[in-house]
Enzyme design. Structure first.
Site, PDB file in Angstrom:
ATOM      1  N   MET A  76       0.791  -1.221   0.032  1.00 41.97           N
ATOM      2  CA  MET A  76      -0.046  -0.140   0.069  1.00 41.97           C
ATOM      3  C   MET A  76       0.926   1.312  -0.041  1.00 41.97           C
ATOM      4  O   MET A  76       0.320   2.513   0.362  1.00 41.97           O
ATOM      5  CB  MET A  76      -0.918  -0.075   1.200  1.00 41.97           C
ATOM      6  CG  MET A  76      -1.815  -1.187   1.043  1.00 41.97           C
ATOM      7  SD  MET A  76      -2.907  -1.333  -0.361  1.00 41.97           S
ATOM      8  CE  MET A  76      -3.517  -2.948  -0.084  1.00 41.97           C
ATOM      9  N   CYS A  77       2.137   1.147  -0.203  1.00 43.31           N
ATOM     10  CA  CYS A  77       3.156   2.410  -0.367  1.00 43.31           C
ATOM     11  C   CYS A  77       2.953   3.070  -1.670  1.00 43.31           C
ATOM     12  O   CYS A  77       2.981   2.139  -2.847  1.00 43.31           O
ATOM     13  CB  CYS A  77       4.500   1.824   0.050  1.00 43.31           C
ATOM     14  SG  CYS A  77       5.616   3.069   0.239  1.00 43.31           S
ATOM     15  N   HIS A  78       2.795   4.043  -1.798  1.00 45.08           N
ATOM     16  CA  HIS A  78       2.614   5.044  -3.227  1.00 45.08           C
ATOM     17  C   HIS A  78       4.012   5.004  -3.827  1.00 45.08           C
ATOM     18  O   HIS A  78       5.173   5.214  -3.105  1.00 45.08           O
ATOM     19  CB  HIS A  78       2.124   6.330  -3.035  1.00 45.08           C
ATOM     20  CG  HIS A  78       0.671   6.418  -2.361  1.00 45.08           C
ATOM     21  ND1 HIS A  78       0.439   6.306  -1.158  1.00 45.08           N
ATOM     22  CD2 HIS A  78      -0.263   6.619  -3.246  1.00 45.08           C
ATOM     23  CE1 HIS A  78      -0.908   6.502  -1.046  1.00 45.08           C
ATOM     24  NE2 HIS A  78      -1.411   6.729  -2.250  1.00 45.08           N
ATOM     25  N   MET A 114       8.408   5.204   4.969  1.00 43.24           N
ATOM     26  CA  MET A 114       8.765   3.876   4.446  1.00 43.24           C
ATOM     27  C   MET A 114      10.019   3.616   3.867  1.00 43.24           C
ATOM     28  O   MET A 114      10.572   2.497   3.914  1.00 43.24           O
ATOM     29  CB  MET A 114       7.516   3.251   3.856  1.00 43.24           C
ATOM     30  CG  MET A 114       6.182   3.049   4.685  1.00 43.24           C
ATOM     31  SD  MET A 114       6.432   2.317   6.245  1.00 43.24           S
ATOM     32  CE  MET A 114       6.830   0.931   5.946  1.00 43.24           C
ATOM     33  N   GLU A 115      10.344   4.337   3.005  1.00 41.67           N
ATOM     34  CA  GLU A 115      11.503   4.532   2.042  1.00 41.67           C
ATOM     35  C   GLU A 115      12.553   4.518   2.917  1.00 41.67           C
ATOM     36  O   GLU A 115      13.468   3.537   2.909  1.00 41.67           O
ATOM     37  CB  GLU A 115      11.500   5.570   0.940  1.00 41.67           C
ATOM     38  CG  GLU A 115      10.449   5.528  -0.046  1.00 41.67           C
ATOM     39  CD  GLU A 115       9.068   5.799   0.167  1.00 41.67           C
ATOM     40  OE1 GLU A 115       8.251   5.253  -0.628  1.00 41.67           O
ATOM     41  OE2 GLU A 115       8.745   5.927   1.170  1.00 41.67           O
ATOM     42  N   ASP A 129      24.211 -10.398   5.051  1.00 40.08           N
ATOM     43  CA  ASP A 129      24.656 -11.246   3.739  1.00 40.08           C
ATOM     44  C   ASP A 129      26.202 -11.266   3.727  1.00 40.08           C
ATOM     45  O   ASP A 129      26.635 -12.364   3.065  1.00 40.08           O
ATOM     46  CB  ASP A 129      24.100 -10.936   2.496  1.00 40.08           C
ATOM     47  CG  ASP A 129      24.226 -11.656   1.478  1.00 40.08           C
ATOM     48  OD1 ASP A 129      24.191 -13.078   1.637  1.00 40.08           O
ATOM     49  OD2 ASP A 129      24.702 -11.275   0.429  1.00 40.08           O
TER      50      ASP A 129
END
Length: 158
Positions: A76-78, A114-115, A129
């Site tokens: 739901m992130c634009h 969110m970014e 990793d």
């Protein structure tokens, strides 16, 4: 604090929030997190002796790439046209940890929290990793939003 969850309609179905009537403003988000590792691993990272290469250089690029692709990962992130992003690292040899800080900027109708959080997360996973061959006990944690500027809800400081 507004307790209404905005990503659900009145029937409880998931929706992407309609931002078409919002004003474009400059928005900035800063997030942080840590990777704790053994003292040996921290020294290998600092001295550039991890076999896979420049750990922090690769993690920086991975974090920036992740910020640019956040809307492909979080449903739901634009999608936003990021105008600036950075990933910074601070190595604390006493705590045996690397603090990651991500900053994301945009002029848009929606924020970039969110970014920034995604940038920190992917940078941390990249460190894991690249170092897992020498240290499987690394711990990724303390990922959170530090600061948000712009938009209707205004400024936030953790």
């Amino acid at each position: 604090m507004d307790n209404k969850l905005t990503h659900f309609d009145n029937k409880g179905n998931a929706v992407m929030v309609d931002v078409s009537n919002k004003n474009e403003t400059e928005r900035i988000a800063i997030a942080t997190g840590t990777v704790k590792a053994s003292s040996e691993t921290i020294e290998l990272i600092k001295s550039g002796q991890i076999g896979k290469g420049d750990v922090l250089g690769v993690a920086r690029v991975a974090g920036i790439m992740a910020m640019k692709n956040t809307s492909n990962l979080i449903p739901m992130c634009h999608p936003v046209m990021i105008t600036g992003s950075s990933i910074d690292f601070e190595i604390d040899s006493e705590k045996n940890e690397i603090r990651i800080t991500a900053t994301s900027k945009v002029v848009h109708k929606t924020g970039v929290e969110m970014e920034a959080l995604t940038g920190v997360s992917i940078a941390a996973l990249t460190i894991y990793d690249m170092c897992k061959a020498v240290d499987k006990r690394m711990v990724i944690g303390d990922i959170h939003l530090v600061k948000k500027l712009g938009g209707k809800s205004g400024e936030f400081n953790f």
